[in-house]
Design a protein around this motif. Structure first.
Motif, PDB file in Angstrom:
ATOM      1  N   GLU A  59      -3.122   0.720   4.785  1.00  0.00           N
ATOM      2  CA  GLU A  59      -2.133   1.682   4.285  1.00  0.00           C
ATOM      3  C   GLU A  59      -2.679   3.089   4.490  1.00  0.00           C
ATOM      4  O   GLU A  59      -3.834   3.368   4.147  1.00  0.00           O
ATOM      5  CB  GLU A  59      -1.826   1.453   2.802  1.00  0.00           C
ATOM      6  CG  GLU A  59      -0.819   2.495   2.283  1.00  0.00           C
ATOM      7  CD  GLU A  59      -0.324   2.241   0.864  1.00  0.00           C
ATOM      8  OE1 GLU A  59      -0.853   1.329   0.187  1.00  0.00           O
ATOM      9  OE2 GLU A  59       0.602   2.960   0.431  1.00  0.00           O
ATOM     10  N   ASN A 120       3.829   5.296   3.792  1.00  0.00           N
ATOM     11  CA  ASN A 120       4.717   5.622   2.672  1.00  0.00           C
ATOM     12  C   ASN A 120       5.816   6.577   3.112  1.00  0.00           C
ATOM     13  O   ASN A 120       5.554   7.579   3.788  1.00  0.00           O
ATOM     14  CB  ASN A 120       3.919   6.260   1.530  1.00  0.00           C
ATOM     15  CG  ASN A 120       2.951   5.273   0.898  1.00  0.00           C
ATOM     16  OD1 ASN A 120       3.357   4.383   0.170  1.00  0.00           O
ATOM     17  ND2 ASN A 120       1.661   5.431   1.218  1.00  0.00           N
ATOM     18  N   GLU A 152       6.781   1.850   3.684  1.00  0.00           N
ATOM     19  CA  GLU A 152       6.819   1.546   2.253  1.00  0.00           C
ATOM     20  C   GLU A 152       7.823   2.458   1.554  1.00  0.00           C
ATOM     21  O   GLU A 152       7.709   3.676   1.628  1.00  0.00           O
ATOM     22  CB  GLU A 152       5.424   1.696   1.637  1.00  0.00           C
ATOM     23  CG  GLU A 152       4.407   0.747   2.258  1.00  0.00           C
ATOM     24  CD  GLU A 152       3.141   0.615   1.417  1.00  0.00           C
ATOM     25  OE1 GLU A 152       2.999   1.291   0.396  1.00  0.00           O
ATOM     26  OE2 GLU A 152       2.279  -0.204   1.815  1.00  0.00           O
ATOM     27  N   ASP A 182       7.438  -0.771  -2.403  1.00  0.00           N
ATOM     28  CA  ASP A 182       6.189  -0.364  -3.045  1.00  0.00           C
ATOM     29  C   ASP A 182       6.324  -0.402  -4.573  1.00  0.00           C
ATOM     30  O   ASP A 182       7.426  -0.282  -5.099  1.00  0.00           O
ATOM     31  CB  ASP A 182       5.885   1.076  -2.608  1.00  0.00           C
ATOM     32  CG  ASP A 182       4.402   1.389  -2.611  1.00  0.00           C
ATOM     33  OD1 ASP A 182       3.620   0.604  -3.159  1.00  0.00           O
ATOM     34  OD2 ASP A 182       4.038   2.441  -2.049  1.00  0.00           O
ATOM     35  N   LYS A 203       5.388  -5.166  -2.675  1.00  0.00           N
ATOM     36  CA  LYS A 203       4.025  -4.918  -3.122  1.00  0.00           C
ATOM     37  C   LYS A 203       4.029  -4.916  -4.644  1.00  0.00           C
ATOM     38  O   LYS A 203       4.639  -4.038  -5.272  1.00  0.00           O
ATOM     39  CB  LYS A 203       3.513  -3.570  -2.587  1.00  0.00           C
ATOM     40  CG  LYS A 203       3.417  -3.543  -1.069  1.00  0.00           C
ATOM     41  CD  LYS A 203       2.776  -2.266  -0.576  1.00  0.00           C
ATOM     42  CE  LYS A 203       1.263  -2.317  -0.699  1.00  0.00           C
ATOM     43  NZ  LYS A 203       0.638  -1.159  -0.008  1.00  0.00           N
TER      44      LYS A 203
HETATM   45 MG    MG Z   1       2.284   2.688  -0.826  1.00  0.00          MG
END
Ligand code: MG
Ligand code: C2E
Ligand code: MG
Ligand code: MG
Length: 285
Positions: A59, A120, A152, A182, A203
């Motif tokens: 990530e 993200n 995400e 996320d 997640k």
């Molecule tokens: Mg994230």
């Protein structure tokens, strides 16, 4: 309660409000400079296969190195960027730099062909016209397969995003990138949202992972998320795994992919290649 006291309260409230607004404006202005002056950079945290301990992806996490104030975390500046249009430029930088880094690692044999980069994405970016086109263009520029990128998003995108977000997610899926929800469990999405939106993984938020081993209810929540994800055909990643006990409970509950300090913190690209790349290569040879 007298009128005077009431008015006094307002004065205090007003002053602290003014200060908050002032601070926000200062961060915003400094952030604008940061983007122009290269003060932003990405760190990478491995997402590992729980059984082998080997990275399957990473990530990208944004950092701001302020020339005077030092490092500033994303929890401080991302909200400010989101309230202004700055998140558009910052998000574009993040996307391009993360994909560029993935391409470099792929070319150098640091990571394998199925290693993915999780990036993200703020709600504001998704609803920006041309976002999907920019993602497609970035992938083309760096010759990275779409399946090696996971975007995400937060639950709020599914709950509040409306038709524009839903359309953007569909276009992104059609392109071939993965969509990950996320901090799952902290928002207000439901089974219905997950089924309607074209997402590929969830997640599990750190707040549920941290209680594993001690809290029976957190274990039940994780068990439910795993069962629900299996029913919907979604992959599951646990975030914020810090202890071997948490890892063992997650493994018992059927979670295969984990991210957390137990394996490693977010580090710069060079350290990531040194620490995690060699293992990948060792496993290949
Ligand atoms: Mg994230
Ligand atoms: P997130 O996407 O949920 O990222 C996970 C956060 O948990 C990261 O914090 C990571 O450093 C931290 N973390 C990872 N493992 C552990 C662990 O074992 N224990 C604990 N206590 N924490 C762990 P970070 O880097 O401070 O990022 C915070 C949030 O800022 C991210 O949460 C994400 O929502 C946002 N963010 C970061 N980079 C970007 C970006 O490029 N764009 C956007 N839009 N948001 C970003
Ligand atoms: Mg997260
Ligand atoms: Mg989180």
């Amino acid at each position: 309660r007298t009128k005077a006291a009431g008015r006094g309260k307002w004065t205090v409230f007003d002053a602290s409000m003014r200060q908050a607004v002032q601070e926000r404006l200062e961060v915003e202005s400094a952030l604008r400079t940061a983007l122009a002056e290269d003060e932003l950079h990405l760190l990478y945290q491995p997402i590992v296969d729980l059984e082998s301990g080997r990275p399957r992806g990473a990530e990208a996490l944004l950092r701001w190195e302020h020339p005077e104030k030092g490092p500033i975390g994303p929890n401080v500046f991302i909200p400010v960027a989101e309230e202004s249009r700055l998140i558009i430029g910052i998000g574009a930088f993040v996307l391009r730099d993360a994909v560029r880094q993935l391409a470099a690692w792929r070319a150098a044999g640091v990571v394998g062909d199925d290693f993915w980069m999780s990036i993200n994405v703020s709600p504001r970016q998704l609803t920006e016209p041309g976002f999907t086109a920019m993602v497609a263009e970035t992938l083309r520029t760096h010759d990275v397969p779409a399946r090696c990128v996971a975007l995400e998003i937060t639950e709020s995108v599914m709950v509040e995003g409306g038709d524009i977000s839903e359309g953007a997610l569909r276009d992104l899926r059609a392109l071939g990138v993965s969509i990950s929800v996320d901090d799952f469990g902290t928002g207000f999405s439901s089974l219905g949202y997950l089924r309607r939106h074209p997402v590929t993984s969830v997640k599990i938020d750190r707040s549920f992972v941290s209680g594993l081993g001690g809290s029976a209810s957190d274990e039940e929540i994780v068990r439910a998320v795993v069962a629900m994800s299996a029913a919907l055909g979604l992959a599951v990643v646990a975030e914020g795994v810090e202890t071997t006990e948490q890892r063992d409970v997650l493994g018992r509950l059927g979670v295969r992919l984990c991210q957390g300090w137990l394996w490693g913190r977010a580090v710069d690209a060079r350290a990531f290649a040194d620490t995690w790349g060699s293992r990948e290569q060792a496993a290949v040879s």
